[in-house]
Design a protein around this motif. Structure first.
Motif, short mmCIF file in Angstrom:
data_model
loop_
_atom_site.label_atom_id
_atom_site.label_comp_id
_atom_site.label_asym_id
_atom_site.label_seq_id
_atom_site.Cartn_x
_atom_site.Cartn_y
_atom_site.Cartn_z
N UNK A 1 -5.03 19.55 -11.35
CA UNK A 1 -6.19 19.18 -12.25
C UNK A 1 -6.99 18.09 -11.62
N UNK A 2 -6.07 17.03 -10.90
CA UNK A 2 -6.99 15.75 -10.71
C UNK A 2 -7.35 15.72 -9.36
N UNK B 1 8.49 5.71 -8.25
CA UNK B 1 8.70 5.93 -6.64
C UNK B 1 7.60 6.14 -6.18
N UNK B 2 6.88 7.00 -6.57
CA UNK B 2 5.49 7.47 -5.62
C UNK B 2 4.80 6.29 -5.56
N UNK B 3 4.42 5.57 -6.45
CA UNK B 3 3.43 4.47 -6.45
C UNK B 3 4.20 3.29 -5.68
N UNK C 1 0.29 6.33 -4.77
CA UNK C 1 -0.52 6.56 -6.03
C UNK C 1 -1.84 7.19 -5.92
N UNK C 2 -2.80 6.55 -4.89
CA UNK C 2 -4.11 7.10 -4.62
C UNK C 2 -4.22 8.53 -4.34
N UNK C 3 -3.05 9.24 -3.75
CA UNK C 3 -3.19 10.64 -3.58
C UNK C 3 -2.80 11.27 -4.91
N UNK C 4 -2.25 10.97 -5.91
CA UNK C 4 -1.81 11.41 -7.00
C UNK C 4 -3.00 11.53 -8.01
#
Length: 551
Positions: A168-169, A17-19, A24-27
């Motif tokens: 973490x990312x 859903x997020x992608x 996605x780039x923010x995650x």
């Protein structure tokens, strides 16, 4: 195993859903919220709202909470998230009847003299029904939707996983402390699912000085015999929502300014004196009753302040009343989390400009005031604890609520009158005498031990046994700094060693032939040269990034 499979499937669904909505780039940390232009922030806000709305009840609640945190997310995103609603279709009556039977130990028709099976309201977590007790009183029964606890518990686990992923990312996830935010949200959601917590909140708020001493506000009475974790029975208050009560106030000849003042004084009293306050005071959570009083509803979400924070807030209100930016800055630094290094003079000037712009007599409060306050906080790297953010949210919300019944209500003047009437009581002779007595009682044990300790120090100094014990690198920041320097030195040594070995191997004649034109020594030497170049470049990147990181 089936539970793990279900959680993993749901986790992958949330990621999809997020992608799908472009998050996605923010995650992955490739993009950071707040660094886009106005159009980019609008797109991010819309994508985030659509993704949270599609993800379901827990994520809708998360979006509603984030919409109140303009101190950590862009204001455009917070405004867009405030549009999230958790109104859903009501669950069928047989399922609700089963929950009531399980919780109360008997069918609802046996517990209540009358029970209307048509819900008065339906939300994502609970539904509300009207009923009548056997001894006559009409009541409202709040029933938790069946199966919602398992869904929320699974989704909260996913929220924590996503928070760990972001911290973490991504650097913005670490700077925002998303894991702490996720933990606080999870605790609040679990409290909301336990109606006994809401019942305790209602009892505490009703017993507080701000409500108990007010003739204009009332909290519904609880019925503990019909109270469980999933069922809450309370007194039914007859009235209309405060958002639609403006005409009713005029028809009944009530004073809207007095009602607004009572509502505002109650909230400020809960914040600054009682320490337990209504965290979501929007118009739908208040009723204008038939007797002219205001009923306070939905206390599932309350804020709690410790005595030290309440004392700082009182001094902040007193500084506003006196127009003293220096005292206001000192109190603000005790309310928020301050960084290790801060320019207090610049902060004082910013607070003084803020008070001149927004707290002058006759100035109308609004969202811009709280946005400017959050800008001051974020620009000076001050951290806002969740309970203090809840205070700011409640004050911003109560301003909109009061404006529904009394447009043009002067919250600045009301704040100063409250400070003059309540906060300055701390300076009365009786209050000062009581404070001095309490402080003296606290200091007495230390004063009794002080002569003995001084004697020991003097004896140790006389005999030459006086020493000072200092723990080197006790601060974690110092350890991180030394560790970073050692890493750079180690990389530089490894790079230099690899380069030297490469030169020696490339200059060594002979050796096994790998190809017609290259020996094994040359192959190893070229590989060592590549390793040397990578390590040296890594050291250079660390060196050139160091000043920016420190700033």
């Amino acid at each position: 195993m089936s539970g793990r499979i279900a959680r993993t499937r749901r986790y992958l669904q949330i990621l999809r859903i997020a992608i799908k909505h472009g998050l996605g780039p923010y995650l992955r940390g490739r993009r950071r919220p707040g660094r886009e232009n106005a159009a980019g922030q609008a797109d991010l806000a819309r994508s985030l709202r659509l993704a949270l709305d599609e993800a379901g009840v827990t994520f809708v609640k998360l979006g509603q909470v984030l919409s109140t945190r303009s101190d950590i997310i862009p204001s455009a995103v917070a405004t867009e998230l405030s549009r999230l609603q958790d109104q859903v279709s009501p669950a069928p009556w047989p399922e609700i009847e089963q929950v009531l039977t399980e919780e109360l130990g008997a069918p609802p028709r046996q517990v209540y003299a009358d029970f209307d099976s048509e819900p008065l309201a339906a939300a994502s977590v609970a539904q509300v029904y009207t009923a009548r007790l056997p001894d006559g009183p009409r009541v409202v029964v709040k029933v938790q939707r069946p199966g919602i606890a398992g869904v929320v518990d699974r989704d909260l686990d996913i929220v924590r996983r996503l928070a760990r992923l972001l911290e973490r990312n991504t650097d913005w996830g670490r700077s925002m402390g998303v894991r702490a935010l996720a933990d606080g949200f999870a605790d609040a959601m679990r409290e909301e699912l336990d109606f006994t917590v809401e019942a305790g909140n209602m009892t505490t708020v009703a017993a507080g000085r701000s409500v108990a001493s007010s003739n204009d506000l009332v909290v519904p009475q609880l019925y503990p015999d019909q109270l469980t974790r999933r069922v809450l029975t309370m007194e039914r208050l007859d009235g209309i929502g405060l958002g639609k009560a403006r005409q009713a106030i005029a028809d009944r000849g009530l004073d809207p300014v007095r009602l607004g003042r009572s509502l505002f004084d109650c909230l400020l009293g809960q914040v600054a004196i009682d320490g337990v306050f209504h965290a979501d005071p929007h118009p739908g959570n208040f009723l204008l009753l038939t007797d002219g009083r205001i009923g306070m509803l939905d206390l599932g979400s309350v804020g709690r302040l410790d005595p030290a924070t309440r004392d700082a807030l009182q001094r902040f209100l007193l500084a506003i009343d006196h127009g003293d930016p220096v005292s206001a800055t000192d109190a603000l630094l005790e309310i928020v989390s301050r960084p290790d290094v801060i320019d207090e003079r610049a902060l004082e000037r910013a607070v003084g400009q803020f008070m001149t712009r927004h707290l002058a007599a006759g100035v109308t409060l609004g969202p811009a005031m709280f946005n400017d306050l959050f800008k001051i906080i974020t620009s000076h790297d001050l951290g806002v604890p969740p309970e203090v953010a809840a205070v700011f949210r409640a004050l911003a919300t109560i301003e909109g609520t009061i404006s529904r019944i009394s447009p043009g209500f002067d919250l600045v003047a009301a704040s100063r009158q409250f400070a003059a009437a309540h906060v300055t009581d701390r300076l009365a002779p009786d209050a000062l005498r009581r404070t001095a007595t309490e402080e003296l009682a606290t200091l007495l044990p230390m004063l009794r031990r002080l002569p003995r300790r001084i004697d020991r120090i003097a004896a140790a100094a006389e005999s030459g046994r006086l020493g000072v014990n200092v723990r080197l690198l006790a601060d974690d920041r110092d350890r991180r700094h030394i560790t970073g320097l050692l890493h750079q030195a180690l990389l530089a040594i490894l790079g230099a060693t690899a380069g030297l070995m490469a030169v020696l191997l490339l200059g060594t004649p002979g050796g096994p032939q790998v190809t017609a034109s290259m020996t094994l020594y040359q192959l190893i030497g070229y590989n060592l040269l590549v390793i040397c170049a990578v390590l040296v470049l890594r050291v250079l990147v660390l060196i050139f990034r160091l000043p920016r990181h420190l700033t």
